[in-house]
Design an enzyme around this catalytic site. Structure first.
Site, PDB file in Angstrom:
ATOM      1  N   SER A   1      33.265  36.750  41.637  1.00 31.73           N
ATOM      2  CA  SER A   1      32.374  35.611  41.402  1.00 31.73           C
ATOM      3  C   SER A   1      32.889  34.721  40.278  1.00 31.73           C
ATOM      4  O   SER A   1      32.484  33.571  40.165  1.00 31.73           O
ATOM      5  CB  SER A   1      30.953  36.095  41.081  1.00 31.73           C
ATOM      6  OG  SER A   1      30.912  36.742  39.836  1.00 31.73           O
TER       7      SER A   1
ATOM      8  N   GLY B   1      34.377  41.779  42.458  1.00 27.76           N
ATOM      9  CA  GLY B   1      34.106  41.059  41.208  1.00 27.76           C
ATOM     10  C   GLY B   1      34.719  39.683  41.207  1.00 27.76           C
ATOM     11  O   GLY B   1      35.251  39.214  40.203  1.00 27.76           O
TER      12      GLY B   1
ATOM     13  N   ILE C   1      42.614  38.092  27.967  1.00 30.24           N
ATOM     14  CA  ILE C   1      42.499  36.978  28.912  1.00 30.24           C
ATOM     15  C   ILE C   1      41.184  36.237  28.644  1.00 30.24           C
ATOM     16  O   ILE C   1      40.131  36.881  28.488  1.00 30.24           O
ATOM     17  CB  ILE C   1      42.496  37.498  30.385  1.00 30.24           C
ATOM     18  CG1 ILE C   1      43.625  38.516  30.640  1.00 30.24           C
ATOM     19  CG2 ILE C   1      42.562  36.319  31.361  1.00 30.24           C
ATOM     20  CD1 ILE C   1      45.041  37.993  30.515  1.00 30.24           C
TER      21      ILE C   1
ATOM     22  N   LYS D   1      39.869  52.666  32.207  1.00 30.68           N
ATOM     23  CA  LYS D   1      41.092  51.940  32.579  1.00 30.68           C
ATOM     24  C   LYS D   1      42.304  52.867  32.614  1.00 30.68           C
ATOM     25  O   LYS D   1      43.209  52.684  33.421  1.00 30.68           O
ATOM     26  CB  LYS D   1      41.318  50.775  31.605  1.00 30.68           C
ATOM     27  CG  LYS D   1      40.217  49.690  31.686  1.00 30.68           C
ATOM     28  CD  LYS D   1      40.150  49.066  33.064  1.00 30.68           C
ATOM     29  CE  LYS D   1      39.213  47.873  33.139  1.00 30.68           C
ATOM     30  NZ  LYS D   1      39.163  47.275  34.481  1.00 30.68           N
TER      31      LYS D   1
ATOM     32  N   TYR E   1      35.447  52.223  28.014  1.00 29.44           N
ATOM     33  CA  TYR E   1      36.256  51.253  28.781  1.00 29.44           C
ATOM     34  C   TYR E   1      37.721  51.730  28.869  1.00 29.44           C
ATOM     35  O   TYR E   1      38.331  51.713  29.944  1.00 29.44           O
ATOM     36  CB  TYR E   1      36.157  49.902  28.077  1.00 29.44           C
ATOM     37  CG  TYR E   1      36.861  48.749  28.755  1.00 29.44           C
ATOM     38  CD1 TYR E   1      36.271  48.102  29.841  1.00 29.44           C
ATOM     39  CD2 TYR E   1      38.091  48.297  28.292  1.00 29.44           C
ATOM     40  CE1 TYR E   1      36.922  47.021  30.447  1.00 29.44           C
ATOM     41  CE2 TYR E   1      38.729  47.228  28.888  1.00 29.44           C
ATOM     42  CZ  TYR E   1      38.138  46.587  29.969  1.00 29.44           C
ATOM     43  OH  TYR E   1      38.774  45.518  30.561  1.00 29.44           O
TER      44      TYR E   1
ATOM     45  N   ALA F   1      38.850  54.739  28.610  1.00 28.69           N
ATOM     46  CA  ALA F   1      38.923  55.926  29.482  1.00 28.69           C
ATOM     47  C   ALA F   1      38.885  55.501  30.948  1.00 28.69           C
ATOM     48  O   ALA F   1      39.639  56.020  31.779  1.00 28.69           O
ATOM     49  CB  ALA F   1      37.765  56.866  29.167  1.00 28.69           C
TER      50      ALA F   1
ATOM     51  N   ASN G   1      38.909  44.763  41.213  1.00 26.67           N
ATOM     52  CA  ASN G   1      38.877  43.976  39.976  1.00 26.67           C
ATOM     53  C   ASN G   1      37.552  44.099  39.224  1.00 26.67           C
ATOM     54  O   ASN G   1      37.515  43.900  38.012  1.00 26.67           O
ATOM     55  CB  ASN G   1      39.143  42.505  40.322  1.00 26.67           C
ATOM     56  CG  ASN G   1      38.765  41.562  39.202  1.00 26.67           C
ATOM     57  OD1 ASN G   1      39.510  41.401  38.240  1.00 26.67           O
ATOM     58  ND2 ASN G   1      37.579  40.956  39.291  1.00 26.67           N
TER      59      ASN G   1
ATOM     60  N   SER H   1      43.875  47.716  32.352  1.00 26.51           N
ATOM     61  CA  SER H   1      43.879  46.948  31.096  1.00 26.51           C
ATOM     62  C   SER H   1      44.912  47.553  30.152  1.00 26.51           C
ATOM     63  O   SER H   1      45.170  48.767  30.208  1.00 26.51           O
ATOM     64  CB  SER H   1      42.500  47.027  30.433  1.00 26.51           C
ATOM     65  OG  SER H   1      42.568  46.568  29.096  1.00 26.51           O
TER      66      SER H   1
END
Ligand code: NAI
Length: 244
Positions: free
Chosen positions: A13, A11, A187, A158, A154, A156, A89, A141
């Site tokens: 990019s 990830g 962020i 993380k 999300y 769950a 990532n 996170s």
């Protein structure tokens, strides 16, 4: 082939992944950039890595695809002498309250955020074992620590990453492989840029440092963990105090 250490960042990019890739290059590593497909954003990451004087490799790969992760790393290892650092990532969100959340919203997020890290780690584990050395950094996170309304899938994924991190750390500590998690808070990236203004303001208000984090703040922690050989199974928050 170069004698430099090589890092692989999924990830990469844009956002946090790009910042980590460039920061590791500044530390003297060659970097393999993983993203689902080539794009101007990928090429910009490659350019920024090369600007540091290090080599950049791009390999397209959907991290949720187990076989593709194996193929991608096998091809890369024909080009680079070794891979020393793996940064898992790549991540996505499909935010909804549970009542509205569809099965696909849950499955897609788990497939990229959690299974993607499993897939990539599995793909490189034998290589790390052969080298008797490997550094794995999983980007979790703070939401994985504290939960968040609207992000059950999300959170769950993380939280799952933290369990995965600690288990890998325990299994392979004696083999020279370390595995740690970073928990970013709020962020500023394209991911958080998609959120409604009110939600962003609420998040920022919860940050004692009173500013959103930058991708470079997370990259600093990744650089630290990339050269911390006696730290494993750690969960490092980079959140301006959000989860004290
Ligand atoms: P972003 O959306 O800007 O970047 C995500 C990257 O992952 C992109 O390069 C995208 O192409 C890639 N990606 C998505 N699905 C993929 C797949 N299936 N295979 C390969 N690559 C894929 O996100 P951002 O903000 O840079 O986040 C990076 C990581 O940090 C994610 O895991 C995210 O969950 C995590 N994080 C972000 C926070 C934030 O406030 N931005 C806070 C806490 C964690």
């Amino acid at each position: 082939m170069s004698d430099a250490k090589t890092a692989l960042v999924t990830g990469a990019s844009r956002g946090i992944g790009r910042a980590i890739a460039v920061a590791l290059a500044r530390e003297g590593m060659d970097v393999a950039v993983i993203a689902t497909a080539d794009s101007p954003a990928v090429q910009e990451t490659v350019r920024l890595i090369e600007e540091t004087g290090r080599k950049a490799y791009f390999a397209p790969c959907n991290v949720s695809d187990f076989a593709a992760c194996g193929d991608c790393t096998a091809k890369l290892l024909e080009e680079v002498a070794t891979i020393d650092v793996l940064v898992n990532n790549a991540g996505i969100t499909r935010d909804k309250l549970l009542l509205q959340m569809q099965e696909k919203d849950f499955d897609d997020v788990i497939a990229v955020n959690l299974k993607g890290a499993f897939n990539m780690t599995k793909a490189l584990l034998r290589h790390f074992l052969k080298n008797k050395s490997g550094t794995i950094i999983n980007i979790s996170s703070v939401v994985g620590l504290m939960g968040n309304a609207g992000q059950a899938n999300y959170a769950a994924s993380k939280a799952g990453l933290i369990g995965l991190t600690k288990s890998i750390a325990k299994e392979y500590a004696a083999k020279g492989i370390v595995c740690n998690a970073i928990c970013p808070g709020y962020i500023e990236t394209d991911m958080t840029g998609q959120m409604p203004q009110a939600a962003r303001e609420k998040l920022q208000a919860a940050v004692p440092m009173q500013r959103p984090g930058l991708p470079e703040d997370v990259a600093a922690a990744a650089v630290f963990l990339s050269r911390a050989p006696y730290i494993t199974g750690e969960v490092l928050r980079v959140d301006g105090g959000m989860y004290i």
